[in-house]
Design an enzyme around this catalytic site. Sequence first.
Site, PDB file in Angstrom:
ATOM      1  N   CYS A 155       0.804  -1.221   0.000  1.00 50.87           N
ATOM      2  CA  CYS A 155       0.000   0.000   0.000  1.00 50.87           C
ATOM      3  C   CYS A 155       0.838   1.273   0.000  1.00 50.87           C
ATOM      4  CB  CYS A 155      -0.928   0.010   1.215  1.00 50.87           C
ATOM      5  SG  CYS A 155      -1.971  -1.459   1.336  1.00 50.87           S
ATOM      6  N   HIS A 288      -2.837   7.968   6.267  1.00 49.03           N
ATOM      7  CA  HIS A 288      -3.098   6.756   5.478  1.00 49.03           C
ATOM      8  C   HIS A 288      -4.544   6.332   5.690  1.00 49.03           C
ATOM      9  CE1 HIS A 288      -1.876   3.268   3.195  1.00 49.03           C
ATOM     10  NE2 HIS A 288      -2.384   2.466   4.120  1.00 49.03           N
ATOM     11  N   HIS A 326      -9.752   2.496  -0.691  1.00 49.33           N
ATOM     12  CA  HIS A 326      -8.297   2.317  -0.638  1.00 49.33           C
ATOM     13  C   HIS A 326      -7.812   1.777  -1.986  1.00 49.33           C
ATOM     14  CE1 HIS A 326      -4.356   1.659   0.634  1.00 49.33           C
ATOM     15  NE2 HIS A 326      -4.483   0.610   1.456  1.00 49.33           N
TER      16      HIS A 326
END
Length: 1974
Positions: A155, A288, A326
């Site tokens: 990620c 995040h 995401h």
Amino acid sequence: MMKAYISGVSCRFPKSNNVQEFWQNLIDGVDMLGPSRWPPGLYGLPPRSGSIPDLGTFDAKFFGYSETEARHSNLLLRLLFEVTYESVVDSGLTLSSLRSDRTGLYVACTFSDADVITTSAVTDSVHVNLRSTLLQQLNAWYGFHGPVASVDTACSSSVSALQMAVTDLITRRCNYAVVTGVNLILSPNCSQSFNRLCMLSPTGDSHVFDISANGYVRSDGVAVLILARNPERCERIYATIADIAVNCDGHKVEGIVYPSQSSQGSLLRSLYGEKLIPTSSLAYVEAHGTGTQAGDHLELNAMLDVLCEGRDEPLLVGSVKSNMGHCEAASGLSAVVKCIMSMHHGMIPPCLHYKTPNKGIEGIPLGKIKIVDTCHKLKGRISIMGVNSFGFGGVNGHLILMSYKNPPDECRKAGTYLVPLTVRSEEGMTRIRTFLEKHSENVGLLRLMSRSMLSCDPRQHIRGYAIVDLPEIVCRPSATVTYTVKVTTGSKFGAGTDANVFIHLQGDLQESGKIDLKDSKTPEKQFERGNTDEFIITTKDVGHLQKIVIGHDDKGAAASWFLGHVTVHSSSLDFTWTLPCERWLGKDEDDGRIVRELLPLEKCPLRQDPSVSVYWSPRMQYRPPLWLLVQDIAWCSNMPHSDLLQLDVFKRSLQESDKILRSLETDVSVTESLEKGAAFKPATKVCLVCLTAVNIGLMEVLKASGVHPDGFIGSGLSEITVAYLDACLTHKQCLQVALAIGETLESLLEGKGESIYSISLHSDFVHKLGPKTSILMYINNTVMLASLPQQDKDYILRQVEQAGGVYSELTEDVTLYTPFPEQICSNLEKNLRSIIPSPRKRTPMFRSCSHADSTSHSKARQTIGASYFTSLLQRAVSQHQGVSSLPKEATLLSMCMTSFCTQTEVTCSRSGQTEVHCHPRTLSVLQTLGELHELGHTIKAYQLYPPSAPLDCSNPPLSPLVTWNHSISWPLPDWCQFSDTVKNQQKDVYRLPETDLERSVYDPLALLIVHAWAAVCGSKDSLQSTVLHSLVTTPELMRQECLHGALIHVHPATMGFAIQAEGGVVMKGQFKHPGNNLDLPLVPGYDLDQNENVAKSQEDCDHEVETEEVVWEDNWLEFINAVLEFVNPHTPDLPIKVMLDPEKHMKITHDCASVLVMMEESTGICKAGGVVLQFQPSVKRCLDQSILLHNLNLGDAGSTSVVDSVLLYSLPGNNSSDDKLLLYTGHTDNEASEQIGLVSITDGGVKHKSYSVPENWKAEDLEAVVPFILASHTLKDVANVSPEQSAVLLPPLDTVALYIIAMLTMQGSHVFTCTWDHEMSLMLQNAFPRVKILHPRSLGIQLKQLTKGRGVDVCFKSDGSDMNSALDLVADHGRCVLTGRPSEKDSLGMSAFLRNISVMSVSPATIFTQLQDTPDKDILAGLETITSSSVRDRADDGYPEPRGLRYCIEEQMKFSQPISLQKLFTLLDGPGCKMRDVLDGIPENDVASVERLQLTLSMKPQEFSITQNTSYLNDSKDHLNIARTSSYMEASKLLTPSSAICSGLLAPPNTLRNNIISVDMSQYTSASTPIIRITVDSPSTAPYRDPLASLDLKFSGMKLEGSYMEDKVFASPAHERSRNVTSRMPTTPQTMDFLFVGVPKTPLTPHSPCVKKLLTPSKITPPLLKLNDIVSKDRPLFIVHPITGTLVLLTPLGKALNVPCYGVQRTPSTTSSSVTDMAGFYRNAIELYDPVGPYRLAGYSYGGMIAFEIARQLQKSSKKVECLIILDGGPGFVHTHIAIGREQLDRADTASNDSTEIVALVSFVEMYGPIKARQFLIGALGNLPSGYPRVRMAVDFIMGNVIVSESPQKTKWISLKNRILNKDKPETKMGLHSAATEVIRLSREKKAEEYINSTFIADKYRPQEKFNGNIHLLRVKSDPTISVPISSDYGLGQLCTGEVKVQFVEGDHQSFLKSDKVEVVAQLIENVLTRGAQ
């Protein structure tokens, strides 16, 4: 110190196609998540995810991807291609600048779901479409030369990629970096794994930082950033990366998916601190924030520990994942994009789904951290933001962004600005126009657009330009003011009617007071986004309005207002001011106000609205050559407009001029004169100096804008400026020359007494002005400047008026362009020599309007020095001549200073030229540059803008302006493809049944066919229409014992199958299921007689067609086995194709079980019911290859399309075979627009497609299509030469090579070539001045010198050059393109591999096959290029040539009337045609033309010839045809009259051949092409030699040789003598130059039985032929044939008549010595049929004369003629047309036999199509002896065996090229094809002789007596365009005792009996017959 600068941004996220849509979704609080790509509940996965819209679309054409490659390309790559390009556009940089610099490429990608499908599927893609190759394929297209890296840290991948890029920028490994991140959610399998780890939200909602957070939601995403190392390299800067770092967690007890608070805290401490970035300066942190219970609180607690220390205010935190989910590998870039857009708009968008904070986050309850859940306005001018990221593998990353802001700039810069534009679609046009109108006052943004790819991308289809005018602010005193205020709100957040928002107007006198918005006239109205409310305010006079204050009261409820814009209008002051606020009004405002400074105190606006004008036009495929005409400045009397000083380049040039003039100690200031608008007397010192300086300034503007003309034309004294452009004079020398000339002219002003007038009068009438008029200058063909003496000017001007001209006086007492006194000339020349001590020679680019020899390249170039300018002043200027000498399709840019040139624009004398006029004003200059941009020139408009710093973050992005061609949606992988459980199962394989194998009665082939059919259909019970093709069979395994246990494998993906036995593969092939669209081929004799008991006849045997009957017993195996039993004796081959249609078969067998089976050996087709087996055609019947045009799919328009003209090409392949290409023009019945059809005929099959042609299409453009497409494909798809690269073309140069040179020069490449041919060299110099033409002997040395030892990037090698020599010319990593056919001698040495040189070849057939798969709009763009580019320029030089290195025109014809496309292909098909339907309505000359096509194109002899006698179609009981025997029918079907040798052929002709051609073959050798000298002698007693005196077929001493169709005769039009035909007949030996090319070594000796049979007459043709089947008591009508002697044209007319009708046709026994004898022969035949009468007679054209004589003879024998009808003909008609033909030879010539023979032959040739070189043919025939030599020459023209050279000097060149074309051709034996060709030629020679004889006897015929009675004349309505007078009744009134009753038919003689006129003519005839002879 800043680490990097972000210059470009682009993205695609869920529900967001660009950054603008992404920001709007963020600010509007849109939840961008939606349903997943798989069914809800699948594997228990979350129901929602984030999906990019329109994922399947991709602009494949833009990126050069074929349809196949686009279909199989990686979806990630498609997105990266387009989004990366959008970021380049947004940065304002160009691809060329990024490619030429060190640019790094970094791709962050973790998952590529489609890889599992790509690796398991069979594909025909040439690329490896996997994640591992994304980086390579992306960089291969963009061509970056810096470091490249593919990054995967889960990620945090995109932040890790950013860190790598920043590091490489700091260490100077690259100067730019392109950082990309991409993620796509296609497969449910990966989500299933994450779901098992409890990482995903079960509900599909992203509750970031909320107590209900239960996991994240997966999402698509792609984003691209462009970074630069320093600001000097940027055109715009959004933000700077102040710092960036990454670290890793290392080993963790919790596992790799669990984040580490300590590692994140350590990372933050390394970036923030007192000596680093203070935490107190942070305005916002983008976390995040995935929405997991563990990750959210650990991340924010780490921020609490590090970032919240020392802060007075809470740290603002948010996460974009709450809005869009995401996007994993791209998540870091999505956060950066959000921060950049927040900096641009000055506010932070809210997070969604945040209600109750996560209990684990300690900083929120303490007030240290605040989650942004509403829109928040940023404070201060500079914003600092942090972006945090971490991956489940343990890699953490953080970067610090700082907004980039320039110092406050002054208000808008008034002026006029140009923005060149290139777009791809109409949507792009709309977007750009809206964007320009919104941001028209932002000059910096306009400059960025002009600098970006939006203005210079050659791949865009549409080009245009915008002119933005920002006027200066005009002011006047204020008055009493009534203001109208309109407020448009931007959002409904917190907006209510109780909001105390106010507007306050401030002036220099007083204030207006607060205007509260709650005083709205509609108080209940909610202020929602987009609503507008209006307030009318009458206030006290505030004076000059200077401020508008917008704010709110703190005590009100207006917690958050977003004002879209506020408009203030004052009707009394006539102004409107719009304030684009686009800001939030909230409680956190500094003072709750928005203040807009309007004007200084003493100013008040009157008009200040900018204007935006946008112009668009389709992009030209290639840039036409540009020529610059600088018009004369001598006659201008004032300075141009001062607004030119706005252009900095122009202003600097004028300042340089003033500096030079000051150094020369003159009192002239150009800048001051321009600002004052000074006026002066023409041709004075001030005039010439100032205007020369202005001209030079304008030239500098053009040069700075990137305009590079291909040539310059100087007119008059403007040649000083052109000399500057040609580098012959310096800036200072130009001004000095102008100063010296001006002083000289001023000394001549006194006492001249003459006036200068501008006269508009055609040049043909100039002589009327008298000798005292001195013409000084020709502006164009009608406008001139003249000097008139004072005492005579009144008289001269009256002459002008009387001649219809107009005039105006320019000046007086000016002496220019006339002879000067010798002393003055001497003084001037001496002065100029001191100024130009070292004169230079001008280049070919410099053309003069004063020196006539300026365009001559054979003479030395003239020197630009003192004598040149002295001579210039004394020569008249012919501007019109200079312009008219330009090449066709050239663009003429005219720079004009004078008023008369403005009023009378220069008109180019050649059609096709584009004119662009430029006048000395800023608007005109910018419009000129815009028009040049539209024409394909690259315009650097940004160079004309004032210099500025890089744009900051306050400017909007450009990436949303990019549009794509997304009309095609490419296939996407379906979710079920990732979950196919069949992979783990073994599917049952089809096995051959043992029960069928045990029965030995079945043919193994029948077993294979039937069971292969069943296998591909699934089972025997589901049989459907199927085609098994490309069959390959192993004969040795075709035994039943080998087939036991055989398996049939079917591969649906590739549509293939294979039958596997123990011994190997028995059969394999392809299959397809066409459904109901299966068209079985038609077989003559089968489809007419199907299911009838027809026994095999002798006639069928002759046709090699075998027939039998097979009984259908409802069993496919039994039936196909029986069919194969019938076929096996007739062919030893195995089938290559099987077509099976069960539905059609059942219909056939429904009523009758007996099925006819037929085998046609000539085509290899076996047909039985619904089954067709295709075998290899018989070898003796297939000469080259077999094509079945009847299988050709003509499309929906095939039945309605008609063909006007045809070109048949032979395309030599890379092997020994040649493919065919049929090119035709025509139209459809329901459309008037013309179209072009393309039919490619190759070993792979036949393909057909048609295209519409452009409006300005010309017939001659058709020949340029093939070489142009070959050139375009070679240059673009094979060589891929970019504008900055260089190329060399090696000789010989054909048309394709010339077109390649033209295209290369248009795109700006450096081109080199060489040639041995001097004429070719001169032509190239004239056509392409920029091309370097080198000498072949020293080519390598010169080329290395010019390229500084490097070599060229691309070398185009033809057949005549050596491979190793060509490779030596190529630079390392370059390319060598073989434009000719590859040879075995072309071997590559090791050096080519060591130097990485690519060698590529061109396959013409492949080009045209692939071309038919190209979108129609791209083909249309290419066709438009042919009509509008410099392709037409080469026509005058003899291009396109009919034969090139890779193409050859074999047949060329134009039909007299359009032929149905379907009929044409049916005729060409041969055995498959139905002659009864095809022959109707086609003129005989067109039939002969199609016959040539049939012969050339068909690969087998035609049993059913298209011109076959149609008698066999008639009723067999017709008593006129009782004499027909079997041999007669055999011959009639075997050969046609046009190709048969009649009995009269062996007899000597009636005309005496009194001249002999003797051929000197002494120069002939087998290794070279002979140039034969033909000597024509006229002996007094020349013996006659029969053309068929021996079976060797010797003609006048010359044997028939080889395949005559390959023989070509080259002759030059220089042999065309005078127009007197008689004088052309030589009395002494004369010579003519002919070039015979391709003469075979072995002569043809046709002794085969087939040829002997063709040469032997075997039938008797009846003179009367029944034309219809009408049975009636009425008397029959007899219609006499036209001059051809056949009834093809009359057959449709006979069928249309409702009375019995018989045609009278010429037979071999017809007496043809005179018209009287011929009429007597026909009279006897008519009386034999009807001895009594009365008779009804008619005749068409020539037949009208015969019919008249028949009627006269019948009356003389006391027979009654009831009716005589003449159909557009008669004696007078024929005599007139013969006289016209003779008149074209020589109007003074008498009716000699010689001229009549030439007239007849020319007319005969015209029957087969239009004659291109008519005068040459006449001249060539006149130079030959009468008789057979002329006949042969005429037939050679018809059969394409004569090629006319463009010039005599080109003969050797064509000879050389032809040797190259034929050098590798293998010697072929002369076979039946060559014999048939020779027979057809002999037949045409016979027909030509008959035609001559018919013309002779018609010319001599004079009626002796009149016809007793009336004559009915049916004639065309339009009179023939002839000079010989002819009466309306064609002179028939003098030939009859009664009346001539004339009736008219629309059209002309050629269309008289066309299909649409036949019914009209038939009705008129019936009306006449009904009334009788009244």
